[in-house]
Design an enzyme around this catalytic site. Structure first.
Site, PDB file in Angstrom:
ATOM      1  N   GLU A  99       0.814  -1.203   0.000  1.00  9.88           N
ATOM      2  CA  GLU A  99       0.000   0.000   0.000  1.00  9.88           C
ATOM      3  C   GLU A  99       0.855   1.263   0.000  1.00  9.88           C
ATOM      4  O   GLU A  99       1.907   1.319   0.635  1.00  9.88           O
ATOM      5  CB  GLU A  99      -0.928  -0.005   1.222  1.00  9.88           C
ATOM      6  CG  GLU A  99      -1.820  -1.240   1.218  1.00  9.88           C
ATOM      7  CD  GLU A  99      -2.958  -1.197   2.243  1.00  9.88           C
ATOM      8  OE1 GLU A  99      -3.946  -1.872   2.019  1.00  9.88           O
ATOM      9  OE2 GLU A  99      -2.841  -0.484   3.253  1.00  9.88           O
ATOM     10  N   CYS A 112       3.241   8.463   1.393  1.00 11.11           N
ATOM     11  CA  CYS A 112       3.720   7.502   2.389  1.00 11.11           C
ATOM     12  C   CYS A 112       4.041   6.199   1.647  1.00 11.11           C
ATOM     13  O   CYS A 112       3.161   5.564   1.065  1.00 11.11           O
ATOM     14  CB  CYS A 112       2.602   7.314   3.420  1.00 11.11           C
ATOM     15  SG  CYS A 112       3.049   6.185   4.724  1.00 11.11           S
ATOM     16  N   CYS A 119       5.956  -6.969   7.372  1.00 10.37           N
ATOM     17  CA  CYS A 119       7.010  -6.457   8.259  1.00 10.37           C
ATOM     18  C   CYS A 119       7.454  -7.576   9.197  1.00 10.37           C
ATOM     19  O   CYS A 119       6.641  -8.359   9.673  1.00 10.37           O
ATOM     20  CB  CYS A 119       6.492  -5.278   9.079  1.00 10.37           C
ATOM     21  SG  CYS A 119       7.794  -4.444  10.015  1.00 10.37           S
ATOM     22  N   CYS A 123       5.801  -4.870  16.259  1.00  9.25           N
ATOM     23  CA  CYS A 123       5.308  -3.773  17.096  1.00  9.25           C
ATOM     24  C   CYS A 123       3.838  -4.069  17.407  1.00  9.25           C
ATOM     25  O   CYS A 123       3.047  -4.336  16.493  1.00  9.25           O
ATOM     26  CB  CYS A 123       5.480  -2.438  16.383  1.00  9.25           C
ATOM     27  SG  CYS A 123       7.211  -2.103  15.977  1.00  9.25           S
ATOM     28  N   CYS A 126       0.691  -2.132  15.672  1.00  7.87           N
ATOM     29  CA  CYS A 126       0.732  -1.851  14.231  1.00  7.87           C
ATOM     30  C   CYS A 126       0.079  -2.990  13.452  1.00  7.87           C
ATOM     31  O   CYS A 126       0.420  -4.164  13.652  1.00  7.87           O
ATOM     32  CB  CYS A 126       2.179  -1.680  13.783  1.00  7.87           C
ATOM     33  SG  CYS A 126       2.317  -1.351  12.019  1.00  7.87           S
ATOM     34  N   CYS A 343      -2.026   6.018   9.601  1.00  7.29           N
ATOM     35  CA  CYS A 343      -0.802   5.415  10.134  1.00  7.29           C
ATOM     36  C   CYS A 343      -1.090   4.098  10.809  1.00  7.29           C
ATOM     37  O   CYS A 343      -1.956   4.024  11.682  1.00  7.29           O
ATOM     38  CB  CYS A 343      -0.246   6.294  11.241  1.00  7.29           C
ATOM     39  SG  CYS A 343       0.770   7.560  10.674  1.00  7.29           S
TER      40      CYS A 343
HETATM   41  N1  SAH Z   1       8.862   0.592  10.489  1.00  6.41           N
HETATM   42  C1  SAH Z   1       8.935   2.009  10.435  1.00  6.41           C
HETATM   43  C2  SAH Z   1       7.960   2.652   9.464  1.00  6.41           C
HETATM   44  C3  SAH Z   1       6.536   2.188   9.478  1.00  6.41           C
HETATM   45  S1  SAH Z   1       5.456   2.737  10.718  1.00  6.41           S
HETATM   46  C4  SAH Z   1       8.792   2.579  11.821  1.00  6.41           C
HETATM   47  O1  SAH Z   1       8.585   1.821  12.763  1.00  6.41           O
HETATM   48  O2  SAH Z   1       8.949   3.775  11.990  1.00  6.41           O
HETATM   49  C5  SAH Z   1       5.132   4.418  10.486  1.00  6.41           C
HETATM   50  C6  SAH Z   1       4.618   5.120  11.747  1.00  6.41           C
HETATM   51  O3  SAH Z   1       3.262   4.744  12.074  1.00  6.41           O
HETATM   52  C7  SAH Z   1       5.440   4.743  12.951  1.00  6.41           C
HETATM   53  O4  SAH Z   1       5.718   5.810  13.779  1.00  6.41           O
HETATM   54  C8  SAH Z   1       4.546   3.752  13.619  1.00  6.41           C
HETATM   55  O5  SAH Z   1       4.897   3.552  14.913  1.00  6.41           O
HETATM   56  C9  SAH Z   1       3.184   4.397  13.423  1.00  6.41           C
HETATM   57  N2  SAH Z   1       2.069   3.476  13.681  1.00  6.41           N
HETATM   58  C10 SAH Z   1       2.069   2.131  13.543  1.00  6.41           C
HETATM   59  N3  SAH Z   1       0.875   1.622  13.889  1.00  6.41           N
HETATM   60  C11 SAH Z   1       0.093   2.661  14.246  1.00  6.41           C
HETATM   61  C12 SAH Z   1      -1.264   2.768  14.663  1.00  6.41           C
HETATM   62  N4  SAH Z   1      -2.044   1.705  14.749  1.00  6.41           N
HETATM   63  N5  SAH Z   1      -1.750   3.991  14.940  1.00  6.41           N
HETATM   64  C13 SAH Z   1      -0.973   5.085  14.805  1.00  6.41           C
HETATM   65  N6  SAH Z   1       0.318   5.038  14.390  1.00  6.41           N
HETATM   66  C14 SAH Z   1       0.851   3.852  14.120  1.00  6.41           C
END
Ligand code: SAH
Length: 377
Positions: A99, A112, A119, A123, A126, A343
């Site tokens: 995406e 983005c 991944c 986390c 996410c 995000c």
């Molecule tokens: N792997 C990288 C890039 C992808 S995530 C990283 O960790 O930075 C991009 C951003 O979205 C990151 O700051 C991540 O923590 C945030 N993010 C992930 N899941 C989210 C969610 N459910 N709600 C809001 N932000 C989220």
């Protein structure tokens, strides 16, 4: 050999940055300056037809037609949010869907971009993590997202002014391909984006932040999300490998040589988990030495998520504490949530090699068979 067989061996020029294109022409015993010409046709003008590259000789154009192709991923679907955010599902080799999201604002347009199919990090807040991991995207698949977005946006008089590597995947675990793609974003004859307008976001892969500091000049964002190791270990498990002390020192070193540069500290606001004023206090303390700004991200829910978004009052109290402590703090506006483009909501359809998706679906369904969109994905 039929036409399809012949095209299999063609080199995809989207794989190559300027130095790769130079090598390509030198190997053909052609002049290296053709690299810039071709780079400009492809990335500045969006031209994929070699015949239209009029500053190349006819002979060279014919050679290119025989040997090379310009092949971005295929757009499988475009979804437009009521707030103007656009999400493209792109099909990559192997059949998975990744995406890419475009977020238009008054004075800018942010793209983005995804760096991996799924991944490998886990986390806990996410949704990409629930999809498991399939593979790294190639340079062509990464820059192809920018290439296609520009093609789609041009007729709408919209343009990409900023790129954030914040889509699916951990960009620093696909270092070589990401760095090549970012060099095309930055290149004067490519997308010509200034260094402050290309941002790489990482969960904190320390050795590759160090490498990036030497080899690139893009802006750095860190997915911080917690002010102490105990909590960060739970939310961002890679923290167990690269704990906060070493991570924050690396961030400090990243910006030190760059005048006025700051790391963006991303902090997702999870209700009752990391959003107390006590934790804001800890955050203010640990960030003292790092030139940074703080971006608070209200959590975007997804089916099966274990968290909820913080209450607005808690986000404001958290922000106010940090502002009073002298930090620049922004609260990220949630965009595109009606099309699951916000995000952390990017899931695509990943052929999961890690089988994490299976485990997640089992958890979501409480051990029963699960139906619906996420079961099919
Ligand atoms: N792997 C990288 C890039 C992808 S995530 C990283 O960790 O930075 C991009 C951003 O979205 C990151 O700051 C991540 O923590 C945030 N993010 C992930 N899941 C989210 C969610 N459910 N709600 C809001 N932000 C989220």
């Amino acid at each position: 050999m039929d036409a399809t067989d012949a095209s299999i061996d063609k080199i995809n020029l989207l794989e190559l940055d300027e130095s790769g294109l130079k090598d390509f022409f030198v190997n053909l015993e052609e002049k290296p300056f053709h690299a810039r010409q071709v780079l400009k046709w492809i990335h500045k003008f969006g031209i994929v037809d070699f015949d239209a590259m009029t500053d190349l000789s006819k002979t060279l154009r014919n050679r290119l037609k025989e040997m090379a192709k310009i092949e971005p991923p295929e757009i499988a679907e475009e979804v437009v949010s009521k707030d103007g955010t656009r999400k493209w599902l792109m099909r990559v080799a192997g059949g998975s869907l990744i995406e890419t999201v475009f977020i238009p604002e008054e004075s800018r347009g942010t793209l983005c971009v995804s760096s991996q199919v799924g991944c490998a990090l886990n986390c806990t807040f996410c949704s990409t993590a629930t999809q498991g991991f399939n593979r790294n995207l190639t340079t062509a698949e990464i820059i192809g997202q920018v290439f296609l977005a520009c093609q789609k946006l041009k007729p709408l008089s919209l343009s990409v002014t900023n790129v954030v590597m914040m889509g699916m995947g951990e960009p620093l675990l696909n270092y070589d391909n990401v760095i090549k793609a970012m060099s095309l974003m930055r290149h004067d004859d490519g997308y010509a984006l200034p260094r402050r307008r290309v941002t790489l976001s990482t969960s904190g892969v320390v050795p590759n932040i160090e490498r990036l500091a030497k080899e690139s000049d893009v802006s750095l964002a860190l997915s911080l999300h917690a002010p102490n190791n105990e909590l960060r270990n739970q939310l961002v498990p890679i923290n167990k490998k690269y704990p906060l002390e070493i991570l924050l020192k690396t961030c400090q070193d990243y910006v030190a040589p760059k005048p006025r540069a700051r790391v963006t500290m991303e902090y997702v606001m999870l209700r009752g988990v990391n959003d107390s004023v006590e934790l804001a206090k800890q955050l203010a303390k640990i960030l003292k030495k790092v030139p940074c700004k703080i971006n608070l991200i209200p959590f975007n829910p997804f089916p099966g998520a274990d968290y909820e978004r913080s209450y607005s009052d808690d986000i404001l109290a958290f922000r106010n504490f940090l502002v009073n402590a002298g930090y620049v703090v922004t609260i990220r506006k949630t965009r595109g949530s009606d099309i699951a483009a916000a995000c952390g909501q990017l899931v695509g359809k990943v052929l999961d090699k890690t089988r994490r998706q299976e485990k997640f679906l089992l958890k979501v369904s409480g051990g029963k068979a699960c139906v619906g969109k996420y079961a099919e994905a």
